[in-house]
Motif scaffolding. Structure first.
Motif, PDB file in Angstrom:
ATOM      1  N   PRO A  12      42.588  41.282  35.014  1.00  0.00           N
ATOM      2  CA  PRO A  12      43.408  40.214  34.408  1.00  0.00           C
ATOM      3  C   PRO A  12      44.170  39.366  35.423  1.00  0.00           C
ATOM      4  O   PRO A  12      44.654  38.293  35.078  1.00  0.00           O
ATOM      5  N   THR A  19      43.050  35.729  35.759  1.00  0.00           N
ATOM      6  CA  THR A  19      43.570  34.775  34.771  1.00  0.00           C
ATOM      7  C   THR A  19      44.956  34.291  35.155  1.00  0.00           C
ATOM      8  O   THR A  19      45.279  33.103  35.008  1.00  0.00           O
ATOM      9  N   ASN A  20      45.800  35.205  35.645  1.00  0.00           N
ATOM     10  CA  ASN A  20      47.151  34.813  36.047  1.00  0.00           C
ATOM     11  C   ASN A  20      47.122  33.834  37.220  1.00  0.00           C
ATOM     12  O   ASN A  20      47.880  32.862  37.258  1.00  0.00           O
ATOM     13  N   LEU A  56      44.637  31.851  37.965  1.00  0.00           N
ATOM     14  CA  LEU A  56      44.058  30.602  37.467  1.00  0.00           C
ATOM     15  C   LEU A  56      45.106  29.752  36.765  1.00  0.00           C
ATOM     16  O   LEU A  56      45.146  28.533  36.903  1.00  0.00           O
ATOM     17  N   GLY A  57      45.995  30.407  36.010  1.00  0.00           N
ATOM     18  CA  GLY A  57      47.073  29.660  35.356  1.00  0.00           C
ATOM     19  C   GLY A  57      48.074  29.115  36.352  1.00  0.00           C
ATOM     20  O   GLY A  57      48.559  27.984  36.202  1.00  0.00           O
ATOM     21  N   TYR A 100      40.100  27.555  29.958  1.00  0.00           N
ATOM     22  CA  TYR A 100      41.070  28.576  30.340  1.00  0.00           C
ATOM     23  C   TYR A 100      41.120  29.710  29.315  1.00  0.00           C
ATOM     24  O   TYR A 100      41.252  30.885  29.672  1.00  0.00           O
ATOM     25  N   SER A 101      41.002  29.366  28.032  1.00  0.00           N
ATOM     26  CA  SER A 101      41.002  30.393  26.988  1.00  0.00           C
ATOM     27  C   SER A 101      39.781  31.297  27.115  1.00  0.00           C
ATOM     28  O   SER A 101      39.881  32.519  26.971  1.00  0.00           O
ATOM     29  N   ILE A 139      38.026  31.953  29.846  1.00  0.00           N
ATOM     30  CA  ILE A 139      38.195  32.835  31.010  1.00  0.00           C
ATOM     31  C   ILE A 139      39.126  33.993  30.670  1.00  0.00           C
ATOM     32  O   ILE A 139      38.851  35.161  31.017  1.00  0.00           O
ATOM     33  N   SER A 140      40.225  33.708  29.977  1.00  0.00           N
ATOM     34  CA  SER A 140      41.187  34.756  29.617  1.00  0.00           C
ATOM     35  C   SER A 140      40.560  35.790  28.698  1.00  0.00           C
ATOM     36  O   SER A 140      40.734  37.003  28.890  1.00  0.00           O
ATOM     37  N   THR A 158      38.000  38.023  30.562  1.00  0.00           N
ATOM     38  CA  THR A 158      38.645  39.055  31.378  1.00  0.00           C
ATOM     39  C   THR A 158      39.169  40.193  30.504  1.00  0.00           C
ATOM     40  O   THR A 158      39.058  41.373  30.873  1.00  0.00           O
TER      41      THR A 158
END
Length: 315
Positions: free
Chosen positions: A243, A246-247, A249-250, A287-288, A290-291, A294
């Motif tokens: 995870p 994702t963090n 990437l944000g 982005y959703s 990818i999240s 993961t």
């Protein structure tokens, strides 16, 4: 295990559909439009509204949107790059964002593992206190603060690196120098997370009975830690590494803007500013997705590691 994975895939698809619906409603209900600040004739505005169905009720616009998505048509940009398909825009921006984020992740993990292991082995010493202090700093301070400081001191004042990202630089030293500061700014937080987590896990493992048993069988302190302690501490660590992407990437949304990186982050901010709804929704869905992927990988890894989760999934 197959049934467990299918259940998670169905849940992912349903969640993705709900996110897409909410994203569409929120973006379309935002005040303003891309031609508010432009001096366009009324006939042109009416033609644009008719072409993109902006003159229809919101529920009708939604069904047009869903119908286009089912045919893999994410619409066309009306402000960022007029009349260019949104999917084509994303294809040029996604590789840059993924490259920077993956490099920062691959750098963060070994550094975090080394620092966490050293802090656990040197527990309650000056080394441990220093590493713990740096962990608090790295977690507390946002990545854009580090990015701004690095840009000012190392690039502007020191002249050691380019101030902004050079998209035209060829692969090699020039490209690496251009990417160094944004990648470095993105590594601080994940390094701190890995360090803190591994320190806690390894410190607990070092006090466990099985490690004491390994010592009584003749292993040295170092051998017991390397052969048994580290292995048992790395297993829970795998659950936070996936995870972390994702963090990062944000966090790169703002970092890309600061260093003028032509990635997804800058384009998303621009699309919101100029009310290019199709581009905004597509990036949100990226982005959703990818999240959710993961999270799916984490769920599957749980099922592989712990059979009890697979049994619970069947029920």
């Amino acid at each position: 295990m197959t049934k467990y994975i299918i259940q998670r895939l169905i849940a992912l698809i349903i969640t993705l559909f709900l996110i897409m619906t909410i994203a569409f409603l929120v973006v379309r209900l935002m005040p303003g439009s891309f031609y508010d600040n432009q001096d366009l004739p009324e006939t042109v505005i009416q033609a644009i509204n008719a072409k993109y169905h902006f003159d229809k009720p919101l529920i009708v616009q939604y069904f047009y949107f869903i119908g286009n998505i089912l045919h893999w048509d994410w619409g066309t940009s009306i402000a960022i790059q007029p009349n260019v398909p949104v999917f084509d825009l994303l294809k040029t921006r996604v590789p840059i964002s993924l490259q920077i984020n993956l490099i920062s992740l691959f750098i963060s993990i070994p550094i975090g593992i080394a620092a966490g292991s050293l802090a656990a082995i040197k527990k309650n010493t000056l080394v441990d206190h220093f590493i713990s202090f740096m962990v608090v700093i790295f977690i507390s301070v946002p990545s854009f603060i580090f990015a701004t400081a690095l840009q000012y001191f190392l690039a502007y004042k020191g002249g050691l690196f380019p101030i902004i990202y050079d998209a035209a630089a060829a692969m090699g030293t020039q490209k690496a120098m251009s990417m160094f500061l944004p990648v470095m700014a993105l590594t601080f937080s994940p390094i701190a997370r890995v360090t803190r987590y591994l320190r806690a896990e390894l410190a607990e493992t070092m006090n466990s009975e099985f490690l004491l048993l390994a010592r009584t069988k003749g292993l040295t302190y170092r051998q017991a830690i390397m052969r048994h302690g580290m292995r048992n501490s790395f297993l829970p660590l795998a659950n936070i590494i996936i995870p972390m992407f994702t963090n990062i990437l944000g966090g790169s949304l703002v970092i890309e803007r600061i260093f003028s990186i032509p990635g997804m982050g800058g384009m998303m901010i621009d699309s919101i500013s100029v009310s290019d709804h199709s581009v905004t929704i597509a990036i949100l869905m990226f982005y959703s997705f990818i999240s959710l992927v993961t999270m799916l990988i984490v769920d599957i890894s749980y099922g592989i590691i712990d059979p009890r989760i697979r049994v619970g999934g069947r029920k």
